[in-house]
Design a protein around this motif. Structure first.
Motif, PDB file in Angstrom:
ATOM      1  N   ALA A  70       0.634  -1.239  -0.127  1.00 42.30           N
ATOM      2  CA  ALA A  70      -0.162   0.078   0.077  1.00 42.30           C
ATOM      3  C   ALA A  70       0.730   1.235  -0.001  1.00 42.30           C
ATOM      4  O   ALA A  70       0.503   2.163  -0.670  1.00 42.30           O
ATOM      5  N   GLN A  71       1.883   1.095   0.629  1.00 39.21           N
ATOM      6  CA  GLN A  71       2.813   2.280   0.823  1.00 39.21           C
ATOM      7  C   GLN A  71       3.654   2.471  -0.589  1.00 39.21           C
ATOM      8  O   GLN A  71       3.692   3.828  -1.126  1.00 39.21           O
ATOM      9  N   GLU A  73       2.784   1.534  -3.471  1.00 34.93           N
ATOM     10  CA  GLU A  73       1.674   1.748  -4.555  1.00 34.93           C
ATOM     11  C   GLU A  73       0.900   3.141  -4.365  1.00 34.93           C
ATOM     12  O   GLU A  73      -0.164   3.465  -5.172  1.00 34.93           O
ATOM     13  N   ALA A  74       0.921   3.573  -3.258  1.00 28.09           N
ATOM     14  CA  ALA A  74       0.077   4.847  -3.009  1.00 28.09           C
ATOM     15  C   ALA A  74      -1.506   4.287  -2.933  1.00 28.09           C
ATOM     16  O   ALA A  74      -2.283   5.106  -3.377  1.00 28.09           O
ATOM     17  N   MET A  75      -1.720   3.183  -2.234  1.00 26.41           N
ATOM     18  CA  MET A  75      -3.043   2.670  -2.482  1.00 26.41           C
ATOM     19  C   MET A  75      -3.973   3.410  -1.463  1.00 26.41           C
ATOM     20  O   MET A  75      -3.639   3.740  -0.568  1.00 26.41           O
ATOM     21  N   ALA A  76      -5.178   3.512  -2.017  1.00 25.66           N
ATOM     22  CA  ALA A  76      -6.246   4.043  -1.279  1.00 25.66           C
ATOM     23  C   ALA A  76      -6.521   3.157   0.120  1.00 25.66           C
ATOM     24  O   ALA A  76      -6.597   2.008  -0.313  1.00 25.66           O
ATOM     25  N   PRO A  77      -6.849   3.545   1.023  1.00 23.95           N
ATOM     26  CA  PRO A  77      -7.428   3.027   1.987  1.00 23.95           C
ATOM     27  C   PRO A  77      -8.344   1.782   1.778  1.00 23.95           C
ATOM     28  O   PRO A  77      -8.133   0.644   2.287  1.00 23.95           O
ATOM     29  N   ILE A  78      -9.430   2.158   1.280  1.00 23.97           N
ATOM     30  CA  ILE A  78     -10.553   1.184   0.908  1.00 23.97           C
ATOM     31  C   ILE A  78      -9.808  -0.063   0.070  1.00 23.97           C
ATOM     32  O   ILE A  78     -10.421  -1.169   0.182  1.00 23.97           O
ATOM     33  N   ASP A  79      -8.996   0.502  -0.594  1.00 22.58           N
ATOM     34  CA  ASP A  79      -8.294  -0.685  -1.658  1.00 22.58           C
ATOM     35  C   ASP A  79      -7.455  -1.809  -0.676  1.00 22.58           C
ATOM     36  O   ASP A  79      -7.368  -2.749  -0.898  1.00 22.58           O
ATOM     37  N   SER A  82      -9.900  -3.889   1.203  1.00 24.82           N
ATOM     38  CA  SER A  82     -10.523  -4.808   0.276  1.00 24.82           C
ATOM     39  C   SER A  82      -9.572  -5.895  -0.219  1.00 24.82           C
ATOM     40  O   SER A  82      -9.767  -6.929   0.039  1.00 24.82           O
TER      41      SER A  82
END
Length: 116
Positions: A70-71, A73-79, A82
């Motif tokens: 997540a860090q 790929e700058a992933m959104a929290p909801i992603d 999920s």
């Protein structure tokens, strides 16, 4: 109900500080940024322990990997959530399949439907 709502439209809601004990969001951000890195490790260990107590071992197993992903790929929290839930569902499905395979007591457990 519909007629009432048509005649009495709701006023737009605005966010405001309801209680003086609630700090401004910027104060929380400052608190998070000033924490030492070592406390993040402790929090991760405590979180993994809590997830296992809640019987979410699939999430606990992949949590650190998913956080790094997540860090990166700058992933959104909801992603992120999920992905974690999908990992848990996959793990539970795999365990259920394995449990049913053992209960079936096939003569040759190494064979499956594809190899016949």
């Amino acid at each position: 109900m519909r007629r009432y709502l048509e005649r009495h439209p709701q006023m737009p809601l605005s966010l405001r500080q309801v209680d003086p004990l609630i700090r401004e969001l910027t104060e929380y951000r400052d608190f998070i940024e000033t924490k030492p890195k070592e406390s993040n490790i402790v929090n991760l260990i405590e979180l993994q322990h809590a997830l296992r107590q809640l019987r979410l071992g699939g999430i606990a197993t992949v949590l650190e990997t998913r956080l790094h992903q997540a860090q990166a790929e700058a992933m959104a929290p909801i992603d992120l959530i999920s992905c974690l839930v999908a990992d848990e569902l996959t793990r539970r499905g795999d365990r259920l399949l394995e449990r049913r395979r053992k209960q079936a007591a096939f003569r040759d457990p190494q064979k499956d439907a594809r190899s016949l």
